[in-house]
Write an enzyme that holds these catalytic residues in place. Sequence first.
Site, PDB file in Angstrom:
ATOM      1  N   GLY A   1     -40.326  12.636  32.427  1.00  0.00           N
ATOM      2  CA  GLY A   1     -39.100  13.236  31.946  1.00  0.00           C
ATOM      3  C   GLY A   1     -39.739  14.256  30.836  1.00  0.00           C
ATOM      4  CB  SER A   2     -37.459  15.738  28.143  1.00  0.00           C
ATOM      5  OG  SER A   2     -37.780  16.565  26.884  1.00  0.00           O
ATOM      6  CB  THR A   3     -42.625  17.647  26.114  1.00  0.00           C
ATOM      7  OG1 THR A   3     -41.582  18.588  26.011  1.00  0.00           O
ATOM      8  CG2 THR A   3     -43.254  17.928  27.262  1.00  0.00           C
ATOM      9  CB  VAL A   4     -37.523  15.794  23.724  1.00  0.00           C
ATOM     10  CG1 VAL A   4     -36.960  15.207  22.366  1.00  0.00           C
ATOM     11  CG2 VAL A   4     -37.468  17.134  23.865  1.00  0.00           C
TER      12      VAL A   4
END
Lengths: 147, 387
Positions: free
Chosen positions: A72-75
Amino acid sequence: MSSSQYNKNRESRIPCRKISGGVAEGEVIISRKNFSFLGDVDPDTGKVVAEDSDIYGESISGKIFAFPSGRGSTVGTYVLLRMKKSKTAPIAIINEITEPIIAVGAIISEIPLVDMVDLSLLRTGERLRIHADRAKCHIEILDRLDR
Amino acid sequence: MYLTKDEERLLHADNPTIRKCMEILVAIGEIFNADRLINVKSVQISGISYQNIGDAGLEWIEGLNAKFVVKAMINPAGMDIRRWREMDIDKDFYRKQMRIINALISMGAESTLTCTPYYIEKPSFGDHLAWAESNAVVYANSLIGARTNRESGISALASGIIGKTPNYGLHVDENREPTVIVNVKEKIRSELLASILGLVVGERVANEVPYFRFPNTLSEWQLKVLGATLSAKGNTALFHVEGQTPEWSKFDVRSLEKIEIDGLKHEFDQELSKTCEPDLIALGCPHLSEWELEKLYELTRDKRAKKEFWVFTSRETMKKRGDLINALESRGIKVFGDTCMVVSPATEKFDCIMINSGKAFVYLPKLRGVNAKIAGMEDCVREGFNR
């Protein structure tokens, strides 16, 4: 095979690769699914909220959290940092093969992270000690549970 | 991964910021079996929007204590830093966003606030970079022949402080080889068709290095839009175009699997005929180039906008082309810098946003929760000006 023989066949010291250094001791919770800290967990409580997760509803906070890899997202990196600050983060992470989102999140949050571990050698609920403080890295199973 | 003595010293530096940055680069190097660290020319740092990284990210960035040792550029933020009030951004958001930007500037970053760093400082063929921001990564690799992996905001930041990146992935020759051929049968005559192509094949070529064959030559504009859309829809970080991009002739592609593409518009018909009534027309994902602004200037000559019409470009382009910006503004277009329709919460109050970008088409519904309608720039102007 009797359970005592089975016990003997399981090593109590498991080698690993250090990604984020440190020492941690605690109970392990294992998920068989790749994990994203953005969306799969409520950062305020540490409870897993992804309904398709095999540990849905369980808390990962204060535990050693073992799962195959991240996705998933690097956030997600910042979510781990937020959990560390609000004391809901896991105390250590074990991956089969880690990836950069989890690795960077663990490093900036100062959470020990080791990988190259065969998760089938571990059981949820076991107490582990992770030694990732020097170049060498291993996981010690302190009280072994068997099926 | 092999570390030089100097690099070993950084790994055990007294300054925790330098130590952490080095740990990050070593960890990534270990994960991807890099042999060593290599120098980078510049870094592009993403993930600087307050809405994305929140207080945890803000405090982490403010806590850093080091200077960038290479050129460090930053992605768009959540607002135009001058005209944020016009975007209905509240004061608390503004203050926190400015703290993030100022912390990065105090470390030596340039206040570029754009997703098109390739217009600010164009890299050279063969340069090694550590760029986050997927459209910039695919542009640098594919159109220029520079070399960068898809970095995260934090790994790019760490590379900026150390000046290096692990040598793996697209820094290494053999990983730049095409892995699949995409034969496009129809001529790509507009940026809309380039977007549609990206949307149609994006997922199919995710994690591949596609090699495109086109019946016509594509413009820089079309290639930029194609790359941005491919990277938003799949994970493409590099593509080649036969006869066009700088590395296309280096490889033997004869044995590769082929994907045939024909009837693009037809394949995309359902999405194109989406009937939502646009209450905002927004151009500039990725940020408009000078050339795109000039094109818009030509298309809107002697007209005045009848609908909200927002345009996003870099602050640098706005400074350089004040004449053009003023002319567009006098036609009722709002030209914003430092942000875009995808990263700013300002676009959430609209129902249906008309765009000419495949990348915005992917992200607007996901990130801003609004409907997106895609068309070419001409149709966007028609929608905004002729009603």
